[in-house]
Design a protein around this motif. Structure first.
Motif, PDB file in Angstrom:
ATOM      1  N   ALA A  89       0.829  -1.204   0.000  1.00 48.22           N
ATOM      2  CA  ALA A  89       0.000   0.000   0.000  1.00 48.22           C
ATOM      3  C   ALA A  89       0.862   1.253   0.000  1.00 48.22           C
ATOM      4  CB  ALA A  89      -0.906  -0.003   1.219  1.00 48.22           C
ATOM      5  N   MET A  90       0.374   2.292  -0.642  1.00 47.08           N
ATOM      6  CA  MET A  90       1.011   3.617  -0.722  1.00 47.08           C
ATOM      7  C   MET A  90       2.228   3.661  -1.641  1.00 47.08           C
ATOM      8  SD  MET A  90      -0.918   5.208   1.358  1.00 47.08           S
ATOM      9  CE  MET A  90      -1.509   5.503   2.977  1.00 47.08           C
TER      10      MET A  90
ATOM     11  N   PRO B 116      -6.327  -5.790  11.472  1.00 47.46           N
ATOM     12  CA  PRO B 116      -5.169  -4.914  11.297  1.00 47.46           C
ATOM     13  C   PRO B 116      -5.251  -3.710  12.229  1.00 47.46           C
ATOM     14  CG  PRO B 116      -6.723  -4.585   9.512  1.00 47.46           C
ATOM     15  CD  PRO B 116      -7.297  -5.642  10.381  1.00 47.46           C
ATOM     16  N   TRP B 118      -2.714   0.001  13.371  1.00 52.12           N
ATOM     17  CA  TRP B 118      -1.604   0.829  12.930  1.00 52.12           C
ATOM     18  C   TRP B 118      -0.878   1.422  14.124  1.00 52.12           C
ATOM     19  CZ3 TRP B 118      -5.838   0.164   9.859  1.00 52.12           C
ATOM     20  CH2 TRP B 118      -5.601  -0.065   8.497  1.00 52.12           C
ATOM     21  N   LYS B 124       1.727  -0.626   9.486  1.00 55.54           N
ATOM     22  CA  LYS B 124       0.581  -1.514   9.706  1.00 55.54           C
ATOM     23  C   LYS B 124       1.066  -2.789  10.374  1.00 55.54           C
ATOM     24  CE  LYS B 124      -3.072  -3.749   7.064  1.00 55.54           C
ATOM     25  NZ  LYS B 124      -3.567  -4.070   5.751  1.00 55.54           N
ATOM     26  N   PHE B 363      -1.893   3.407  17.391  1.00 56.56           N
ATOM     27  CA  PHE B 363      -2.754   4.493  16.949  1.00 56.56           C
ATOM     28  C   PHE B 363      -4.192   4.210  17.341  1.00 56.56           C
ATOM     29  CE2 PHE B 363      -4.339   7.873  14.451  1.00 56.56           C
ATOM     30  CZ  PHE B 363      -5.458   7.408  13.773  1.00 56.56           C
ATOM     31  N   PHE B 365      -8.088   5.095  16.877  1.00 55.09           N
ATOM     32  CA  PHE B 365      -8.847   5.660  15.760  1.00 55.09           C
ATOM     33  C   PHE B 365      -9.590   6.944  16.114  1.00 55.09           C
ATOM     34  CE2 PHE B 365      -8.084   2.782  12.377  1.00 55.09           C
ATOM     35  CZ  PHE B 365      -7.751   1.591  12.989  1.00 55.09           C
ATOM     36  N   ASN B 366      -9.732   7.222  17.424  1.00 55.75           N
ATOM     37  CA  ASN B 366     -10.321   8.508  17.828  1.00 55.75           C
ATOM     38  C   ASN B 366      -9.391   9.679  17.566  1.00 55.75           C
ATOM     39  OD1 ASN B 366     -12.821   7.758  18.768  1.00 55.75           O
ATOM     40  ND2 ASN B 366     -12.022   7.166  20.767  1.00 55.75           N
ATOM     41  N   THR B 369      -5.805  12.498  12.270  1.00 57.94           N
ATOM     42  CA  THR B 369      -4.977  11.829  11.254  1.00 57.94           C
ATOM     43  C   THR B 369      -3.503  11.995  11.578  1.00 57.94           C
ATOM     44  OG1 THR B 369      -6.656  12.604   9.737  1.00 57.94           O
ATOM     45  CG2 THR B 369      -4.730  11.574   8.778  1.00 57.94           C
ATOM     46  N   LEU B 370      -2.733  10.953  11.282  1.00 54.62           N
ATOM     47  CA  LEU B 370      -1.292  11.004  11.527  1.00 54.62           C
ATOM     48  C   LEU B 370      -0.645  11.969  10.559  1.00 54.62           C
ATOM     49  CD1 LEU B 370      -0.170   7.309  11.993  1.00 54.62           C
ATOM     50  CD2 LEU B 370      -0.275   9.058  13.717  1.00 54.62           C
TER      51      LEU B 370
ATOM     52  N   ASP C  89     -14.041   0.527  15.507  1.00 50.16           N
ATOM     53  CA  ASP C  89     -12.854   1.253  15.038  1.00 50.16           C
ATOM     54  C   ASP C  89     -13.150   2.017  13.766  1.00 50.16           C
ATOM     55  OD1 ASP C  89     -10.215  -1.076  16.054  1.00 50.16           O
ATOM     56  OD2 ASP C  89     -11.187   0.596  17.067  1.00 50.16           O
ATOM     57  N   ARG C  92     -15.174   5.106  14.475  1.00 47.94           N
ATOM     58  CA  ARG C  92     -14.345   6.140  15.106  1.00 47.94           C
ATOM     59  C   ARG C  92     -13.521   6.878  14.073  1.00 47.94           C
ATOM     60  NH1 ARG C  92     -12.135   2.284  19.828  1.00 47.94           N
ATOM     61  NH2 ARG C  92     -13.813   2.598  21.317  1.00 47.94           N
ATOM     62  N   ARG C  93     -12.984   6.125  13.123  1.00 47.63           N
ATOM     63  CA  ARG C  93     -12.153   6.743  12.096  1.00 47.63           C
ATOM     64  C   ARG C  93     -13.013   7.631  11.196  1.00 47.63           C
ATOM     65  NH1 ARG C  93      -7.762   9.130  10.685  1.00 47.63           N
ATOM     66  NH2 ARG C  93      -7.270   8.906   8.505  1.00 47.63           N
ATOM     67  N   VAL C  96     -13.609  11.071  12.371  1.00 49.99           N
ATOM     68  CA  VAL C  96     -12.484  11.997  12.228  1.00 49.99           C
ATOM     69  C   VAL C  96     -12.299  12.405  10.773  1.00 49.99           C
ATOM     70  CG1 VAL C  96     -10.007  12.228  12.532  1.00 49.99           C
ATOM     71  CG2 VAL C  96     -11.338  11.025  14.246  1.00 49.99           C
ATOM     72  N   LEU C 136     -11.602  -3.169   8.222  1.00 45.19           N
ATOM     73  CA  LEU C 136     -10.427  -2.298   8.278  1.00 45.19           C
ATOM     74  C   LEU C 136      -9.445  -2.566   7.146  1.00 45.19           C
ATOM     75  CD1 LEU C 136      -9.705  -2.368  12.101  1.00 45.19           C
ATOM     76  CD2 LEU C 136     -10.396  -0.387  10.819  1.00 45.19           C
ATOM     77  N   ARG C 137      -9.660  -3.677   6.413  1.00 46.07           N
ATOM     78  CA  ARG C 137      -8.728  -3.998   5.322  1.00 46.07           C
ATOM     79  C   ARG C 137      -9.198  -3.476   3.970  1.00 46.07           C
ATOM     80  NH1 ARG C 137      -6.630  -9.699   7.066  1.00 46.07           N
ATOM     81  NH2 ARG C 137      -7.792  -9.918   8.979  1.00 46.07           N
ATOM     82  N   TYR C 155      -4.379   2.107  -2.011  1.00 41.15           N
ATOM     83  CA  TYR C 155      -4.581   2.801  -0.741  1.00 41.15           C
ATOM     84  C   TYR C 155      -5.462   1.983   0.177  1.00 41.15           C
ATOM     85  CZ  TYR C 155      -2.759   6.997  -2.982  1.00 41.15           C
ATOM     86  OH  TYR C 155      -1.963   7.896  -3.631  1.00 41.15           O
ATOM     87  N   GLU C 156      -5.090   1.993   1.468  1.00 39.57           N
ATOM     88  CA  GLU C 156      -5.946   1.358   2.473  1.00 39.57           C
ATOM     89  C   GLU C 156      -6.896   2.411   3.021  1.00 39.57           C
ATOM     90  OE1 GLU C 156      -2.672   0.328   4.806  1.00 39.57           O
ATOM     91  OE2 GLU C 156      -2.524  -1.725   4.104  1.00 39.57           O
ATOM     92  N   TYR C 158      -8.690   2.784   5.671  1.00 37.75           N
ATOM     93  CA  TYR C 158      -8.639   3.165   7.080  1.00 37.75           C
ATOM     94  C   TYR C 158      -7.222   3.401   7.578  1.00 37.75           C
ATOM     95  CZ  TYR C 158     -13.550   2.201   7.125  1.00 37.75           C
ATOM     96  OH  TYR C 158     -14.890   2.243   6.848  1.00 37.75           O
ATOM     97  N   ASN C 159      -6.309   3.620   6.651  1.00 38.59           N
ATOM     98  CA  ASN C 159      -4.944   3.947   7.042  1.00 38.59           C
ATOM     99  C   ASN C 159      -4.928   5.326   7.690  1.00 38.59           C
ATOM    100  OD1 ASN C 159      -2.145   4.719   6.971  1.00 38.59           O
ATOM    101  ND2 ASN C 159      -1.834   3.159   5.413  1.00 38.59           N
ATOM    102  N   PRO C 160      -4.308   5.475   8.861  1.00 37.09           N
ATOM    103  CA  PRO C 160      -4.373   6.764   9.558  1.00 37.09           C
ATOM    104  C   PRO C 160      -3.571   7.896   8.921  1.00 37.09           C
ATOM    105  CG  PRO C 160      -3.048   5.210  10.785  1.00 37.09           C
ATOM    106  CD  PRO C 160      -3.661   4.449   9.685  1.00 37.09           C
ATOM    107  N   THR C 161      -2.754   7.588   7.886  1.00 33.77           N
ATOM    108  CA  THR C 161      -2.000   8.665   7.240  1.00 33.77           C
ATOM    109  C   THR C 161      -2.779   9.348   6.128  1.00 33.77           C
ATOM    110  OG1 THR C 161      -0.984   6.953   5.897  1.00 33.77           O
ATOM    111  CG2 THR C 161       0.284   7.763   7.749  1.00 33.77           C
ATOM    112  N   ILE C 162      -3.964   8.869   5.816  1.00 36.49           N
ATOM    113  CA  ILE C 162      -4.756   9.503   4.750  1.00 36.49           C
ATOM    114  C   ILE C 162      -5.426  10.745   5.326  1.00 36.49           C
ATOM    115  CG2 ILE C 162      -6.783   9.259   3.281  1.00 36.49           C
ATOM    116  CD1 ILE C 162      -6.038   6.386   2.836  1.00 36.49           C
ATOM    117  N   GLN C 163      -5.086  11.905   4.742  1.00 34.83           N
ATOM    118  CA  GLN C 163      -5.606  13.179   5.256  1.00 34.83           C
ATOM    119  C   GLN C 163      -6.948  13.532   4.653  1.00 34.83           C
ATOM    120  OE1 GLN C 163      -2.733  16.235   4.687  1.00 34.83           O
ATOM    121  NE2 GLN C 163      -1.167  15.201   5.882  1.00 34.83           N
TER     122      GLN C 163
END
Lengths: 139, 377, 299
Positions: A89-90, B116, B118, B124, B363, B365-366, B369-370, C89, C92-93, C96, C136-137, C155-156, C158-163
């Motif tokens: 990914a990415m 999964p 993070w 991941k 991480f 989820f609340n 974003t990172l 989860d 929650r994501r 945000v 989540l996958r 792209y995933e 629910y990846n937390p780096t996605i703005q």
């Protein structure tokens, strides 16, 4: 006789075949992506660069690996800058296997790279910094 | 005596599944006499060991009416939950402090799935979820007594280990034999579906009847896991040992997945012990050591452990206990909060518990974003 | 055969048979039914409390809008509590980050935090070729042709780096997977990075782009002639007679009539309704929170 029977055998028995892996190993044809004269001539002649050796513990090259390449009868080092293999990914996946030719000193042969480069290469240090200076676009 | 008290007495004596004409004893000959065969002198390979107490010998269909069946369930509930007789102990067991040499009880969980997660770097990782359902300590045997029992091996006899029997998943006593149900009298706990034993240092002695939950562990601690791998049944040599087999064409006659030669021929004249051959693959006990607990959900008693590859399929049993790996134990000692000894009791959490606890590196989820700091290179 | 031996053999066999079979006493795995019984049993000391099902019924388009909430249909790996925790989860994501509705064929722009880029973010625009996975996958691939070279990025969701996830053009295509764009003319995969977003009126049906592309010359990335694709044409010109015959031979035209296959690979309607009503309830809850927030007093 054997030639007639083998196709039938193929259908009777279950053959386990892997899908297309698009790995870069020896004998893989690579596309030179900088504006060097060597690369352009090889492309025009229809004899693209061929991988002779992958500078890696295993013989499979990915983005950022150094590779020894045979181009127009000469041996040249190159860096893999884009790969057709399925990536994590990415990480971008390109439609062709791209390389940037390098001299023995580490200086890139061309002055400009006419194709986007994966952004993760920006994290690499050392010989890569000179290549990144030639890059036009990051993906 | 009230009706319920009378019934619960009946329970312990008669209403459990008793096999007519048979009393299960330790001797093998008596066990076999039900089948009508004469007692054997030579122990059969699949005979149970002498200390084994079978849970249920055969299906006994009693034609109970639905109301009677419900009544029996009520009696069980009253006996074990409402009128629970606390097991008489002279003194409550002392709670010692944890040190890297102690071995606490483990816990018997059920593998639920893989999710999964993070980390705060953005990497991941896969986590296995393990749920700890309805665990109780059933018996504690101090080291002096355990060494003399027939179950102890030489290894255990040379070390000062007590044994704790932990059971998971309570059931109604009507589905078990009398002798099996009597195993749980000491603990005052309903009979369990599954039992397991943990070796324990005497400073981690625990009272029979204590419930074990996910609070037994702390987030960020390391854990070893023991479980039976997925059973693949009888498998050939190619799948089981990764042999290459033979050519698929070019005239190979019936030699596509066979092992080939198995011995050197006339020289030795025998096949070496342990020769890789076809056989039952999987369904073996395996240990995975040093798994980190990333997250605990106290509402459902679920632990999130590193890795997607805990042995066993979903909904299989898992034994979980603190690591034996020395470097990870060092990490655990250097922390401020040590694992609760001998286990977590309700009085430790009088202020209340959050529903979920996360590791510092994980991480949530609340969170927003990172994003990477502009100052950092 | 002794009882113990029978039991040993039984424990060797993986007893993942039917849901309503008899739970074997000595087996290492538990049936779903037995596990659920034990979770809710009166005799357990940490008994799971029965939940009240959400009173609201989710609107019918929720199944298409939130397909990632429906779990994997493989019953061997399913568990009620894992799915529940996963959905928590995910919700929650979503509170945000706004994850809009999109389908394969829509054009998206994704901004991702990149530690190596100046400004620490990276933006990519492309057409969604495929959307895979659940929970989540969930992942999707974007394709674009940049400087005459095709680029695809996975792209995933629910990846937390996605703005940011922007849908520049919401539409569908005739197929669920558009991998054939690799072998078609590159102009059909080129999208401007500074493309203006096309407004989609809320509640309107999703437009289907009927475009049928002509496939390029061989060699192809995959065997398109064996995939029943509706968005490509001109495959027969590039095929030999042998290949056409083989394709007919290996074709499985009965697959669309296989009801059991679709049943096995799908989630039961009642269950999916229950799951989506949870999502709906949470969305309403979030909306209420937004409405209840008092506006700042500007003096």
């Amino acid at each position: 006789m054997a030639g007639r029977f083998i196709p039938e055998l193929l259908f009777k028995r279950q053959f386990g075949t892997t899908p297309l892996l698009n790995e870069i190993r020896k004998m893989a044809r690579l596309r030179v992506v900088d504006n060097s004269i060597l690369g352009r001539q090889a492309e025009l002649e229809g004899k693209p660069a061929k991988c002779i050796h992958v500078y890696n513990k295993n013989g499979v090259g990915t983005i950022g690996d150094k590779v020894l390449v045979a181009i127009k009868g000469q041996k040249k080092r190159a860096f893999l800058v884009g790969v057709r293999q399925k990536q994590k990914a990415m990480v971008p996946r390109f439609d062709s296997n791209n390389i940037v030719l390098i001299e023995d000193s580490g200086q890139p042969t061309g002055t400009r790279i006419r194709v986007p480069i994966p952004s993760l290469l920006r994290g690499k240090k050392g010989e890569f910094s000179k290549i990144l200076a030639c890059a036009t676009k990051f993906v | 005596m009230s009706a319920i008290q009378r019934c619960s007495k009946l329970f312990s004596n008669n209403l459990c599944r008793t096999i007519i004409n048979i009393e299960i004893r330790s001797s093998i000959s008596d066990y076999k006499s039900f089948a009508g065969s004469r007692p054997k002198k030579v122990k059969n390979r699949f005979d149970p060991p002498e200390w084994f107490v079978p849970k249920k010998a055969y299906n006994y269909f009693d034609n109970l009416t639905p109301s009677n069946r419900d009544f029996l369930k009520e009696v069980a509930y009253d006996r074990y939950i409402t009128n629970r007789e606390s097991p008489l102990v002279d003194e409550p067991i002392k709670r010692n402090t944890w040190n890297p040499c102690t071995k606490r009880t483990g816990v018997l969980g059920v593998k639920i799935g893989v999710l999964p997660q993070w980390t705060k770097d953005g990497t991941k990782l896969f986590t296995t979820l393990v749920q700890i359902i309805d665990n109780h300590v059933i018996r504690y045997v101090p080291p002096e007594d355990y060494k003399q029992s027939s179950a102890a091996t030489l290894y255990m006899k040379n070390r000062n280990y007590g044994s704790v029997v932990v059971g998971a998943l309570s059931c109604y006593p009507t589905s078990f034999t009398k002798s099996y149900v009597n195993l749980f009298n000491e603990a005052g706990v309903p009979p369990k579906r599954k039992l397991t034993r943990f070796l324990v240092t005497p400073d981690a002695a625990i009272e029979p009847g204590t419930p074990l939950t996910a609070k037994h562990f702390n987030v960020g601690d390391y854990v070893d896991v023991q479980a039976r791998t997925i059973g693949h049944g009888f498998q050939g040599v190619v799948k089981r040992w990764g042999f290459k087999g033979g050519p698929k064409s070019h005239g190979a006659t019936k030699w596509h997945r066979r092992p080939g030669t198995i011995a050197s021929g006339g020289r030795t004249g025998l096949i070496y012990k342990g020769k890789k051959m076809p056989g039952k693959m999987g369904n073996r006990w395996r240990n995975h050591r040093g798994l980190k607990i990333w997250r605990i959900n106290y509402k459902y008693n679920v632990l999130y452990l590193t890795g997607p590859a805990t042995p066993g399929p979903t909904h299989s049993y898992i034994r979980i206990y603190d690591t034996i790996l020395p470097n990870l134990k060092k990490e655990m000692t250097s922390k401020e909060v040590h694992p609760p000894m001998p286990t977590a009791y309700p009085e430790d959490f009088s202020e209340g518990l959050p529903e979920e606890v996360f590791d510092d590196e994980l991480f949530q989820f609340n969170d927003p974003t990172l994003m990477y700091n502009l100052d950092e290179k | 055969m002794s009882v113990f031996r029978r039991a040993l053999i039984a424990s060797n066999i993986r007893n993942l048979e039917c849901y309503c079979g008899v739970q074997k006493r000595f087996s290492n795995t538990l049936f779903d039914g037995t596990l659920e019984k034990h979770r809710r049993s009166e005799l357990s000391h940490d008994r799971e409390k029965t939940e009240s099902f959400p009173p609201f019924e989710a609107p019918k388009d929720y199944k298409k809008k939130y397909p990632d909430f429906l779990p994997n249909a493989d019953w061997k790996k399913r568990d009620r509590i894992t799915e529940k925790l996963e959905r928590k989860d995910m919700l929650r994501r979503r509170a945000v980050l706004n994850i809009p509705e999109f389908y394969p064929g829509s054009i998206l722009a994704i901004t991702v935090s990149d530690p190596y880029a100046p400004g620490k973010y990276n933006r990519f625009v492309g057409i969604c070729i495929a959307k895979n996975g659940n929970g989540l996958r969930t992942s999707f691939t974007l394709r674009n042709v940049v400087d005459n070279i095709g680029v695809e990025i996975l792209y995933e969701l629910y990846n937390p780096t996605i703005q940011k996830v922007e849908v520049l053009k919401l539409e569908k295509r005739l197929d669920e997977e558009l991998y054939y764009l690799r072998d078609c003319d590159p102009k059909y995969s080129t999208f401007n990075f500074n493309m203006e977003p096309v407004q989609h009126p809320p509640g309107a049906p999703i437009p289907v782009n009927d475009i049928v592309l002509k496939i390029g010359p061989r060699p192809w990335n995959q065997k398109w002639h064996r995939q029943n694709l509706k968005g490509v044409e001109g495959l027969d010109e590039h095929l030999r007679e042998v290949e056409k015959k083989l394709a007919e031979k290996t074709a499985e035209p009965w697959e669309k009539y296989d009801i059991m296959k679709t049943y096995r690979n799908s989630i039961h309607e009642e269950e999916s309704e229950r799951i989506l009503s949870e999502v709906y309830e949470k969305n309403l809850h979030n909306q209420k929170l937004k409405e209840n927030r008092k506006p700042l007093k500007m003096d």
